[in-house]
Enzyme design. Structure first.
Site: not given
Length: 313
Positions: A122, A146, A285
């Site tokens: 992220s 992700d 995620h």
């Protein structure tokens, strides 16, 4: 008041994911001055020179990698990004990936200058890409978890809603209930550990997130940040990713909680067609939380293939 032992929960991590456990791992907390009077904190796993640098997502901290670190069993450094975990906020920072990369650059040179790979999830992944442009010699292998410079804003909305939640919580149960609500696929025990690592109890018994403590202290810059920081794709990061010629892998989730969609994958194919792409089932995620053992295996398998072609010097 809660008694917090940040190195006392590793056996619980290992037991939950059936990772062999012969005793407490060698882990210490270190810190590096990255600007005058401003320190980044990090967890250093093992006694040997670190092989991996791990960068967490927004609102998280270095302990999000604990189960992954136990599973991959390599010497590594997991860094608390500025304003997260035990790290200080950067003075006058806009909190963009480029800003974070400037601090991470200094920390990596001090703690893991010869690391074989940078693993970023992220916000940590975007910071890793920004590091490519700032200090390409520090990123020999890039592992993105992700995240890409373009993400699905609709899918990312619940993440932002969770992070922008209440400033404080009257009880531990209150903060735990909200965390469970936004992470329904995770076990309560793992979320409880995560809160203990990522929140602090005040003298009046209430709880606050560590990251909110630091971000709120920079309130004088809030308006300036909001009008300056991009809210959608980062074109410069796409350019940096495209220019990187080292081994690269994108590991993304398959559930609706993943922020990677077909448009982002198509853009990656156009920009970096040689990037390896691996989809992890039953993961959203935060793959390091949803499927940490599988993530560790995917990273280990990728490194086994590409490491011989990478010169650590």
């Amino acid at each position: 008041m809660n008694t917090y032992d940040e190195f006392g929960m590793f056996q619980e991590n290992a037991s939950e994911w059936e990772i062999p456990y012969s005793g407490p791992p060698t882990v210490r907390r270190d810190r590096v001055e990255v600007a005058p009077g401003c320190f980044l904190s990090a967890l250093v796993w093992g006694d040997a020179p670190p092989e991996l640098v791990l960068l967490h997502g927004g609102g998280q901290n270095a302990h999000t990698w604990d189960t992954f670190a136990l599973a991959i069993n390599r010497p590594l450094v997991a860094i608390d990004l500025p304003g997260h975990g035990h790290s200080d906020s950067m003075p006058d920072s806009f909190f963009s990936p480029t800003d974070y990369a400037a601090a991470v650059d200094v920390a990596v040179r001090a703690l893991a200058p010869n690391a074989k790979a940078v693993v970023g999830m992220s916000l940590g992944g975007l910071t890793s890409i920004a590091l490519l442009d700032r200090a390409p010699e520090l990123v020999r292998i890039l592992v993105l978890v992700d995240v890409l410079p373009s993400i699905n804003q609709e899918r990312a909305a619940p993440i932002g809603e969770f992070i922008r939640g209440p400033e404080s919580f009257a009880t531990f149960d209150e903060i735990l209930d909200r965390t469970i609500k936004f992470n329904p696929t995770r076990s309560e025990s793992s979320l409880r550990r995560g809160i203990l690592h990522n929140a602090v109890q005040r003298d009046d018994g209430s709880w606050v997130w560590r990251h909110q403590r630091d971000w709120s202290s920079a309130s004088a810059n809030t308006a300036r940040r909001e009008h300056t920081r991009p809210t959608t794709g980062y074109d410069a990061l796409w350019d940096a990713l495209a220019a990187f010629d080292g081994p690269t892998i994108l590991i993304h989730g398959t559930t609706a909680a993943s922020v990677i969609d077909d448009d982002a994958l198509a853009e990656l194919d156009a920009r970096r067609p040689d990037t390896v792409k691996i989809a992890v089932a039953d993961a959203g995620h935060s793959i390091q939380g949803d499927q940490p053992v599988i993530l560790a295996q995917v990273v280990a398998d990728f490194l086994a293939v590409v490491e011989p072609a990478v010169d650590p010097d």
